[in-house]
Structures are given as C-alpha cells and as structure tokens.
Design an enzyme around this catalytic site. Structure first.
Site, PDB file in Angstrom:
ATOM      1  N   LYS A 151       5.061   7.993   0.624  1.00 58.46           N
ATOM      2  CA  LYS A 151       4.302   7.267  -0.398  1.00 58.46           C
ATOM      3  C   LYS A 151       4.077   8.189  -1.590  1.00 58.46           C
ATOM      4  O   LYS A 151       3.431   9.224  -1.481  1.00 58.46           O
ATOM      5  CB  LYS A 151       2.960   6.772   0.139  1.00 58.46           C
ATOM      6  CG  LYS A 151       2.199   5.926  -0.864  1.00 58.46           C
ATOM      7  CD  LYS A 151       0.858   5.483  -0.332  1.00 58.46           C
ATOM      8  CE  LYS A 151       0.179   4.552  -1.331  1.00 58.46           C
ATOM      9  NZ  LYS A 151       0.005   5.198  -2.661  1.00 58.46           N
ATOM     10  N   TRP A 152       4.594   7.802  -2.738  1.00 55.82           N
ATOM     11  CA  TRP A 152       4.555   8.631  -3.936  1.00 55.82           C
ATOM     12  C   TRP A 152       3.270   8.423  -4.710  1.00 55.82           C
ATOM     13  O   TRP A 152       2.659   7.351  -4.659  1.00 55.82           O
ATOM     14  CB  TRP A 152       5.769   8.334  -4.811  1.00 55.82           C
ATOM     15  CG  TRP A 152       7.045   8.726  -4.127  1.00 55.82           C
ATOM     16  CD1 TRP A 152       7.726   8.000  -3.191  1.00 55.82           C
ATOM     17  CD2 TRP A 152       7.743   9.949  -4.268  1.00 55.82           C
ATOM     18  NE1 TRP A 152       8.812   8.698  -2.754  1.00 55.82           N
ATOM     19  CE2 TRP A 152       8.853   9.900  -3.399  1.00 55.82           C
ATOM     20  CE3 TRP A 152       7.557  11.081  -5.056  1.00 55.82           C
ATOM     21  CZ2 TRP A 152       9.762  10.946  -3.295  1.00 55.82           C
ATOM     22  CZ3 TRP A 152       8.460  12.123  -4.959  1.00 55.82           C
ATOM     23  CH2 TRP A 152       9.547  12.054  -4.080  1.00 55.82           C
TER      24      TRP A 152
END
Length: 362
Positions: A33-34
């Site tokens: 998850k960025w």
C-alpha cells in the site's frame, strides 16, 4: 475523451482491517500500500488526464509524468494507481502535497526538483473494452500486458502468499509505505465501494477541521476540532487533535486565519454545521462540540469556527460511540481529499467483546 466508461468514475476503495483477511491460499491477492495521491490515469491518444479519487483534475500539478505515461500505456486506457514522490529516504508525502499549488511556475520547478512517479495497480479499460466487470484474476494479467514499466511508471508487485504479504507489511514500512492491500481474487471492480481491505501500521482517519480552540496560554492553536459526516451528510464532532509544539501552534493560527468565520456575521455563521453549539437542545440529536463538560462545569468550551474546507489525517486509538476514544494526533493535511468524503465508513470497527469474556468468566 472517447473511452468505454461513463466518466467521471470513482475508484474502488478499501476497508480498514487490523490484520490480513482470512481465507484459503489463493483467495486473496496482496499488494504493498503506497503513501501518495490516489489517481485514475485516462489516456486517449495524445491526451492524458489525471483525476483524483474525488474526480478533481490533477493533470496540471504533475506535468512530468505525462510523457512517461504515454510511453507506458496503450493508446486508449484507464488505469488505477498512486502518484508518489520517492526520495533517497523513502516516500515523502509532504513533498507531494506541495505540488497542489496555484502558481504553475512553482509546480514546474517542483516537478523538476522532486519529480513524481506513478505506481499502477489496476486497469479499468483498454481500447474499446471496459474491464470493470471482470474478476481481478482476469484484470491483473490485462494490467501486466498493458503496462510497459519505465523510470517513472511502475507496475505494483503482488502475491498470493500470506507470509510474503506479512513480510512486506513489516519491512516496507521503512520505505515509507502504509501497509498492505488485500483484493478478493473473484471481485469485480466496483467504483466507490470498499471491496478491498487495507492493513495499515496504525489507525488513521481523514477528518474535517471545523474549528479550533486557543491554547491555554493564548499563544496559538491549542486543539483542532474534528468532524466526520454520517450517511445523511451531517457533520458530527468526533473529537480533537492537540499536543502541538509551541512553534506549530503559532503556525497553525496563521495558516487557519483565512478560514475563520466571524460569529458576528450572522449569515456566514449560520452556515456552519455547529452554529447551534450554545443551545443545549442541539446536542440531543447528534454530536457537536461545546456541550457542558461533565467534569468541569466552568470550563470554557467555546471555539473559533472555520469554513469546513480543510481535511486532515489524524491517528487515533479507537472509536467509542462515534467519537475518538482519546485525543487524536495530527498527522498531515490531505489536500487531495474533499471534506464531503470524510465519512464514518472509513473507520475501523472494533468487534465487540462481552465483559464476561474480558473478566475470564463463563
């Protein structure tokens, strides 16, 4: 643009979870998850547009990614992803936020000094074909075939292996990532729905900053008053963010000054969702600040009302009865979020536990 989707379209969302979702191996696909701005990339020939999760145009703020996207994508496509600003020390969300600036000259300067990159993790359309009704197991190969990764455009990695996903969750935090996203492999792409699961390193929420109280020494902001909308669009008070350093208190006071509503301006003040805070009856049907303190009846709970235009991300322990359990902590401003999008459905719901179980009784 001539694309096989009804535009604008809202990206698919994720529900917060404390751990990886249960299931058999192969039921879920996990991805890093960025920590950036969610973006839908729309390409039709030489035309490329970037849209935020709320449909706002982002194209003018990130001119440096347009040519790399043309090189990486098919002539006609819609791709879901994240805009990030990488640095030698990891992702930098503050640098990303600086890009939302009205002066194009400053945007261009930052685009050269701290260039952004795009990480693609889903595909909604290619050519004349909409892909949103396909299961993820079919969309992922289509995304891999559609993306030609380059220096500024990347294909997000993924795995079916839970041990690998857990390893990413632990290790990738050192690179500035938020955690892990889980996607049911059989799921279609449902715009605006929370069909994915996000496992983050802390509980956070995006909230509306609707007012503030001065610090007890009178020098700057002591606490920010936070709100979240219910399903009917009503803004409820969920608590405060406090414990700012002295310099930050003064900086906040100056930063929020343009948003202050003069209570003597009856028309403007009446538009504030908590304008009736002084009326005890107003607290009976909803949550707003300013109700009498149970602990100190003489405590001044008045506040400075603000136009509800700013969104902040805060960290919190838990939610009890629709409010943060304790004082939350300011994390950062979220210029990419609309106040109306700050809703209760983003919050992690803690499963109830019987008191007998807590006490060890049967």
């Amino acid at each position: 643009m001539d694309l096989p989707l009804d535009l604008p379209i809202t990206p698919m969302l994720a529900k917060a979870s404390r751990e990886l979702p249960p299931g058999e191996e192969g039921d879920w696909w996990f991805e890093p998850k960025w920590d950036g701005f969610r973006v839908l990339v729309l390409r039709d020939g030489d035309e490329v547009e970037l849209a935020s999760r709320n449909g706002r145009p982002l194209t003018r703020y990130f001119p440096e990614v347009l040519e790399p996207l043309k090189a990486a994508l098919p002539d006609r496509a819609v791709v879901d992803g994240e805009i990030v600003v990488p640095t030698p020390d990891g992702l930098d969300f503050d640098l990303l936020g600086q890009r939302i600036h009205p002066a194009q000259s400053r945007v261009n300067m930052l685009a050269e000094q701290t260039p952004a990159e795009v990480v693609a993790f889903d595909v909604l359309a290619v050519g004349d074909e909409s892909l949103i009704d396909l299961p993820f197991t079919e969309r992922r190969p289509r995304l891999e075939a559609a993306i030609a990764p380059g220096a500024q455009v990347h294909l997000n990695q993924g795995t079916y292996d839970r041990e690998v996903a857990h390893d990413w969750f632990v290790r990738f935090e050192g690179a500035g990532l938020d955690g892990v996203i889980g996607k049911p492999v059989a799921s279609t792409y449902t715009p605006g729905k929370r069909g994915w699961v996000k496992v983050k390193h802390r509980r956070t929420a995006d909230v509306v900053v609707a007012g503030y109280r001065l610090h007890k020494d009178g020098d700057g902001v002591g606490s920010l008053l936070l709100g979240i909308h219910d399903d009917d669009g009503r803004l409820h008070s969920v608590g405060v963010a406090a414990s700012f350093k002295a310099a930050d208190r003064r900086a906040l006071l100056a930063e929020l000054a343009p948003l202050v509503i003069d209570p003597s301006d009856d028309a403007a003040f009446a538009q504030h969702p908590w304008s009736e805070w002084m009326d005890p009856a107003a607290h009976a049907d909803g949550r707003m600040p300013g109700s009498p303190s149970r602990w100190n009846g003489k405590k001044d709970l008045s506040f400075v009302p603000l136009r509800c235009e700013r969104v902040a991300e805060v960290s919190y322990e838990r939610v009890d009865h629709g409010r943060f359990r304790a004082t939350s902590t300011f994390v950062r401003w979220r210029p990419d979020r609309d106040p109306e999008s700050c809703r209760y459905d983003q919050l992690e719901v803690v499963p109830p536990v019987e008191l007998a179980e807590v006490l060890g009784r049967t």
